[in-house]
Design a protein around this motif. Structure first.
Motif, PDB file in Angstrom:
ATOM      1  N   ASP A 117      55.906  42.189  42.767  1.00  0.00           N
ATOM      2  CA  ASP A 117      54.959  43.236  42.758  1.00  0.00           C
ATOM      3  C   ASP A 117      55.526  44.560  43.156  1.00  0.00           C
ATOM      4  N   THR A 118      56.757  44.776  42.675  1.00  0.00           N
ATOM      5  CA  THR A 118      57.245  46.256  42.997  1.00  0.00           C
ATOM      6  C   THR A 118      56.925  47.316  42.089  1.00  0.00           C
ATOM      7  N   THR A 119      55.992  46.918  40.998  1.00  0.00           N
ATOM      8  CA  THR A 119      55.583  48.014  40.275  1.00  0.00           C
ATOM      9  C   THR A 119      54.112  47.677  40.052  1.00  0.00           C
ATOM     10  N   ASP A 120      53.288  48.519  39.261  1.00  0.00           N
ATOM     11  CA  ASP A 120      51.965  48.373  38.967  1.00  0.00           C
ATOM     12  C   ASP A 120      51.776  47.791  37.532  1.00  0.00           C
ATOM     13  N   LYS A 121      52.516  46.307  37.300  1.00  0.00           N
ATOM     14  CA  LYS A 121      52.472  45.924  35.970  1.00  0.00           C
ATOM     15  C   LYS A 121      51.514  44.905  36.141  1.00  0.00           C
ATOM     16  N   SER A 122      51.035  44.091  37.112  1.00  0.00           N
ATOM     17  CA  SER A 122      49.859  43.202  36.875  1.00  0.00           C
ATOM     18  C   SER A 122      48.740  43.799  37.981  1.00  0.00           C
ATOM     19  N   THR A 123      47.588  44.089  37.718  1.00  0.00           N
ATOM     20  CA  THR A 123      46.636  44.991  38.436  1.00  0.00           C
ATOM     21  C   THR A 123      45.385  44.522  38.129  1.00  0.00           C
ATOM     22  N   LEU A 124      44.498  44.703  39.134  1.00  0.00           N
ATOM     23  CA  LEU A 124      43.012  44.691  39.227  1.00  0.00           C
ATOM     24  C   LEU A 124      42.145  46.183  39.821  1.00  0.00           C
ATOM     25  N   LYS A 125      41.351  46.559  38.992  1.00  0.00           N
ATOM     26  CA  LYS A 125      40.657  47.564  39.007  1.00  0.00           C
ATOM     27  C   LYS A 125      39.026  47.432  38.985  1.00  0.00           C
ATOM     28  N   GLY A 126      38.259  48.177  39.445  1.00  0.00           N
ATOM     29  CA  GLY A 126      36.932  48.282  39.001  1.00  0.00           C
ATOM     30  C   GLY A 126      36.219  47.145  39.946  1.00  0.00           C
ATOM     31  N   GLY A 127      34.802  46.885  39.592  1.00  0.00           N
ATOM     32  CA  GLY A 127      33.968  45.998  40.440  1.00  0.00           C
ATOM     33  C   GLY A 127      33.873  46.635  41.547  1.00  0.00           C
ATOM     34  N   PRO A 128      34.040  46.228  42.672  1.00  0.00           N
ATOM     35  CA  PRO A 128      33.670  47.001  44.017  1.00  0.00           C
ATOM     36  C   PRO A 128      34.844  47.907  44.578  1.00  0.00           C
ATOM     37  N   LEU A 129      35.881  47.829  43.759  1.00  0.00           N
ATOM     38  CA  LEU A 129      37.208  48.400  44.010  1.00  0.00           C
ATOM     39  C   LEU A 129      37.055  49.867  43.940  1.00  0.00           C
ATOM     40  N   GLU A 130      37.580  50.700  44.983  1.00  0.00           N
ATOM     41  CA  GLU A 130      37.812  52.171  44.521  1.00  0.00           C
ATOM     42  C   GLU A 130      39.500  52.586  43.833  1.00  0.00           C
ATOM     43  N   ASP A 131      40.409  51.581  44.293  1.00  0.00           N
ATOM     44  CA  ASP A 131      41.685  51.892  44.043  1.00  0.00           C
ATOM     45  C   ASP A 131      42.090  50.829  43.083  1.00  0.00           C
ATOM     46  N   THR A 132      43.632  51.004  42.968  1.00  0.00           N
ATOM     47  CA  THR A 132      44.270  49.936  41.996  1.00  0.00           C
ATOM     48  C   THR A 132      44.979  48.844  42.919  1.00  0.00           C
ATOM     49  N   PHE A 133      44.804  47.708  42.591  1.00  0.00           N
ATOM     50  CA  PHE A 133      45.266  46.457  43.498  1.00  0.00           C
ATOM     51  C   PHE A 133      46.256  45.438  42.626  1.00  0.00           C
ATOM     52  N   ARG A 134      47.517  45.553  43.285  1.00  0.00           N
ATOM     53  CA  ARG A 134      48.490  44.676  42.585  1.00  0.00           C
ATOM     54  C   ARG A 134      48.323  43.281  42.995  1.00  0.00           C
ATOM     55  N   LEU A 135      48.526  42.506  41.853  1.00  0.00           N
ATOM     56  CA  LEU A 135      48.699  41.155  42.090  1.00  0.00           C
ATOM     57  C   LEU A 135      49.884  40.708  42.690  1.00  0.00           C
ATOM     58  N   CYS A 136      50.016  40.102  43.811  1.00  0.00           N
ATOM     59  CA  CYS A 136      51.182  39.518  44.384  1.00  0.00           C
ATOM     60  C   CYS A 136      51.524  37.973  44.320  1.00  0.00           C
ATOM     61  N   GLN A 137      50.237  37.141  44.392  1.00  0.00           N
ATOM     62  CA  GLN A 137      50.493  35.877  44.269  1.00  0.00           C
ATOM     63  C   GLN A 137      48.951  35.274  44.131  1.00  0.00           C
ATOM     64  N   PHE A 138      49.081  33.735  43.659  1.00  0.00           N
ATOM     65  CA  PHE A 138      47.886  33.050  43.497  1.00  0.00           C
ATOM     66  C   PHE A 138      48.154  31.877  44.118  1.00  0.00           C
ATOM     67  N   LEU A 174      43.352  34.525  43.971  1.00  0.00           N
ATOM     68  CA  LEU A 174      44.404  35.498  43.414  1.00  0.00           C
ATOM     69  C   LEU A 174      44.550  36.684  44.326  1.00  0.00           C
ATOM     70  N   VAL A 175      45.564  36.887  44.732  1.00  0.00           N
ATOM     71  CA  VAL A 175      45.710  37.739  45.973  1.00  0.00           C
ATOM     72  C   VAL A 175      46.309  39.282  45.380  1.00  0.00           C
ATOM     73  N   HIS A 176      45.748  40.338  45.967  1.00  0.00           N
ATOM     74  CA  HIS A 176      46.169  41.421  45.193  1.00  0.00           C
ATOM     75  C   HIS A 176      46.038  42.567  46.563  1.00  0.00           C
ATOM     76  N   TRP A 177      46.979  43.462  46.650  1.00  0.00           N
ATOM     77  CA  TRP A 177      46.978  44.690  47.561  1.00  0.00           C
ATOM     78  C   TRP A 177      46.795  45.969  46.968  1.00  0.00           C
ATOM     79  N   ASN A 178      46.386  46.947  47.885  1.00  0.00           N
ATOM     80  CA  ASN A 178      45.953  48.223  47.284  1.00  0.00           C
ATOM     81  C   ASN A 178      47.289  49.179  47.287  1.00  0.00           C
TER      82      ASN A 178
END
Ligand SMILES: NS(=O)(=O)c1cccc(F)c1
Ligand SMILES: [Zn+2]
Length: 262
Positions: free
Chosen positions: A71-92, A119-123
């Motif tokens: 999770d050192t770059t924005d390669k696997s991301t989650l956006k949209g839904g209730p989220l304002e920002d881009t969230f990065r996948l770090c583990q599941f 599936l855990v993501h951080w802002n």
């Protein structure tokens, strides 16, 4: 690699008690009361872009097994839904029972599922590391997916096949080019969302939960392999099966569950 080394072992004394975080008013997991969930017209569709090349290893941390992503770059991301920002996948990781009758952390009108995927993501717009985001309100976004027993899940099998290599606590095995989106249900835009917490220590109240309404199916035999894992390390005399690694449900404390209009 997302060093979510926050998860205390299930055997840690602190973890044995009821463990309601002191003063916690947005603790997870909870029971999802379907008829009490509120349509939120502002909720957008989710945008998931997972790059299988960021998958790096599987680690038995003594409480569950984590599939960790670079999770050192924005390669696997989650956006949209209730989220304002881009969230990065770090583990599941998953939570499951000793029997198929229970195992999930969240419930739907008190219905228990055999297991639950997180599936855990951080802002990554606001923070540089998972460790920073976990300290901030809404620093994390976790997608929850219920597992029910049914047909074999072909995508999951690749992961099931390496689990014997991480049987003991603290064992790690290389695991690459896995597309985590294969574990999502067909319709990812049918979800509930609420403000909650981590379900293991430090129980940080930093999580926007996005729980999928549609479960995925896995076979009885696939889930049996989860139960072949151990909480204990190779050195310990008494081996304990890794089962029932879920937290007890927490009070809602006035929170509302939001859902996307059908
Ligand atoms: N079970 S959970 O709330 O998804 C969780 C617990 C601890 C650390 C983490 F990154 C995620
Ligand atoms: Zn979890």
């Amino acid at each position: 690699v997302c060093s979510s080394r926050y998860v205390l072992s299930a055997l840690h004394p602190m973890w044995q008690g009821p463990l309601a975080a002191p003063g916690g008013n947005r603790q997870s997991p909870i029971d999802i009361r379907v008829r009490k969930s509120v349509f939120d017209p502002h909720l957008e569709p989710l945008t998931l872009e997972y790059d299988p090349r960021t998958c790096s290893q599987v680690w038995n941390n003594g409480y569950s097994f984590l599939v960790e992503y670079n999770d050192t770059t924005d390669k696997s991301t989650l956006k949209g839904g209730p989220l304002e920002d881009t969230f990065r996948l770090c583990q599941f990781h998953f939570h499951w029972g000793e029997s198929n009758a229970w195992g999930s952390e969240h419930t739907v009108d008190r219905r228990l599922f055999a297991a639950e995927l997180h599936l855990v993501h951080w802002n990554s717009n606001k923070y540089k590391l998972f460790e920073e985001a976990v300290l901030e309100e809404n620093g994390l976004a976790v997608i929850g997916v219920f597992l029910k027993i049914g047909k074999r899940h072909e995508g999951l099998q690749k992961l099931v096949d390496v689990l014997p290599a991480v049987r003991h606590k603290d064992s790690v095995v290389e695991f690459t080019s896995f597309d985590a989106s294969c574990l999502l249900p067909a319709n990812i835009d049918d979800y509930w969302t609420y403000a909650g917490s981590l379900t293991t220590p430090p129980l940080s109240e930093a999580v926007t939960w996005i729980i999928m309404k549609q479960p995925i199916e896995v076979s009885h035999d696939q889930l049996a392999v989860f139960r072949s894992l151990l909480f204990t390390s190779a050195e310990e005399e008494v081996q304990k099966s890794m089962v029932n690694n879920f937290r007890v449900q927490q009070p809602l404390k006035g929170r509302t569950m939001e859902t996307i209009p059908e």
